[in-house]
Design an enzyme around this catalytic site. Sequence first.
Site, PDB file in Angstrom:
ATOM      1  N   HIS A 191       0.927  -1.204   0.116  1.00  0.00           N
ATOM      2  CA  HIS A 191      -0.169   0.057  -0.086  1.00  0.00           C
ATOM      3  C   HIS A 191       0.877   1.142  -0.103  1.00  0.00           C
ATOM      4  CE1 HIS A 191      -2.685   3.110   1.210  1.00  0.00           C
ATOM      5  NE2 HIS A 191      -3.736   2.450   0.738  1.00  0.00           N
ATOM      6  N   GLU A 210       0.943   3.978   1.623  1.00  0.00           N
ATOM      7  CA  GLU A 210       1.314   4.470   3.003  1.00  0.00           C
ATOM      8  C   GLU A 210       2.383   3.754   3.346  1.00  0.00           C
ATOM      9  OE1 GLU A 210      -2.776   4.491   4.568  1.00  0.00           O
ATOM     10  OE2 GLU A 210      -3.160   6.091   3.045  1.00  0.00           O
ATOM     11  N   GLU A 215      -3.945   2.709  -7.262  1.00  0.00           N
ATOM     12  CA  GLU A 215      -4.449   3.589  -6.437  1.00  0.00           C
ATOM     13  C   GLU A 215      -3.161   4.927  -6.743  1.00  0.00           C
ATOM     14  OE1 GLU A 215      -6.571   2.460  -2.566  1.00  0.00           O
ATOM     15  OE2 GLU A 215      -4.330   1.867  -2.336  1.00  0.00           O
ATOM     16  N   GLY A 268     -11.018   3.309   0.831  1.00  0.00           N
ATOM     17  CA  GLY A 268     -10.372   3.603   2.420  1.00  0.00           C
ATOM     18  C   GLY A 268     -11.643   4.314   3.122  1.00  0.00           C
TER      19      GLY A 268
HETATM   20  P1  PGA Z   1      -9.430   6.502   0.417  1.00  0.00           P
HETATM   21  O1  PGA Z   1      -8.406   5.373   0.653  1.00  0.00           O
HETATM   22  O2  PGA Z   1     -10.658   5.700  -0.346  1.00  0.00           O
HETATM   23  O3  PGA Z   1      -9.653   6.941   1.939  1.00  0.00           O
HETATM   24  O4  PGA Z   1      -8.932   7.582  -0.426  1.00  0.00           O
HETATM   25  C1  PGA Z   1      -7.988   4.498  -0.482  1.00  0.00           C
HETATM   26  C2  PGA Z   1      -6.808   3.493   0.116  1.00  0.00           C
HETATM   27  O5  PGA Z   1      -5.797   4.023   0.739  1.00  0.00           O
HETATM   28  O6  PGA Z   1      -6.942   2.175  -0.047  1.00  0.00           O
END
Ligand code: PGA
Length: 249
Positions: A94, A96, A164, A231
Amino acid sequence: MRRPLIAGNWKMHKNIREASEYIRELNELPWDDSVEVAVIPPFTCLFAFREARSRSRIRYGAQNMFWAREGAFTGEISPLMLLDLGCEYVLIGHSERRQIMGESDRMINDKLRLALETGLFPILCVGETLEERENGNAKEVVGEQVRQGLQGVIPHPGVVIAYEPVWAIGTGVNATASDAQEMIHFVRDIAKKEWGSQVSDQLRILYGGSVKPANIGEFMSQDDIDGALVGGASLDPKVFADIINFRST
Ligand code: PGA
């Protein structure tokens, strides 16, 4: 035909009690069984999903795993532990984790290979930053993340890829459906080159980044988009159900 997958990534939200309430509430809401629904809660909530499994239609998985089965890796979680908790899916790479925890394509590839070897379905997350998009490098970056992520992986139709764009995550600014379609088609083409069309035609490729009830329909009407990684909008079961029921919203 690829079965749509709507997966909710809770990130670092909710405790055990909140997870149990969510499972009960979501299961009470009507949803179309042709859509597969998965929730990816924090590790600490996974047991609540396992406990509810016999009376729940929600599949589930973890947000991360380590690249070894066991050993002296303080603070890490093995894929075998996730299987023990009844997980089917695991998010790998991911943005992050790439950005905040410094995960490299090499680590991501190691994790993905072990996930498949042990029997988990990996959801490989890829996506470019705003700077990379503005510099015209989006495809190059995403293409490299996909190639490196899948390197040495035996072709497997159960792999899920989530495109993403980093600039769309948690910002409320989603990619347009046609931009997402273009990138996801490009990702499928890479999979086709690596794995052949028989497998690439079966791969589910999701869009993620500020998905909500108001925009899911448009994403799902695109040829190559097979679902969404959600998310913020997955945290409320009613809002999440509106996304799952994209055919009627
Ligand atoms: P978000 O996050 O829908 O809050 O933009 C998506 C994700 O990080 O998987």
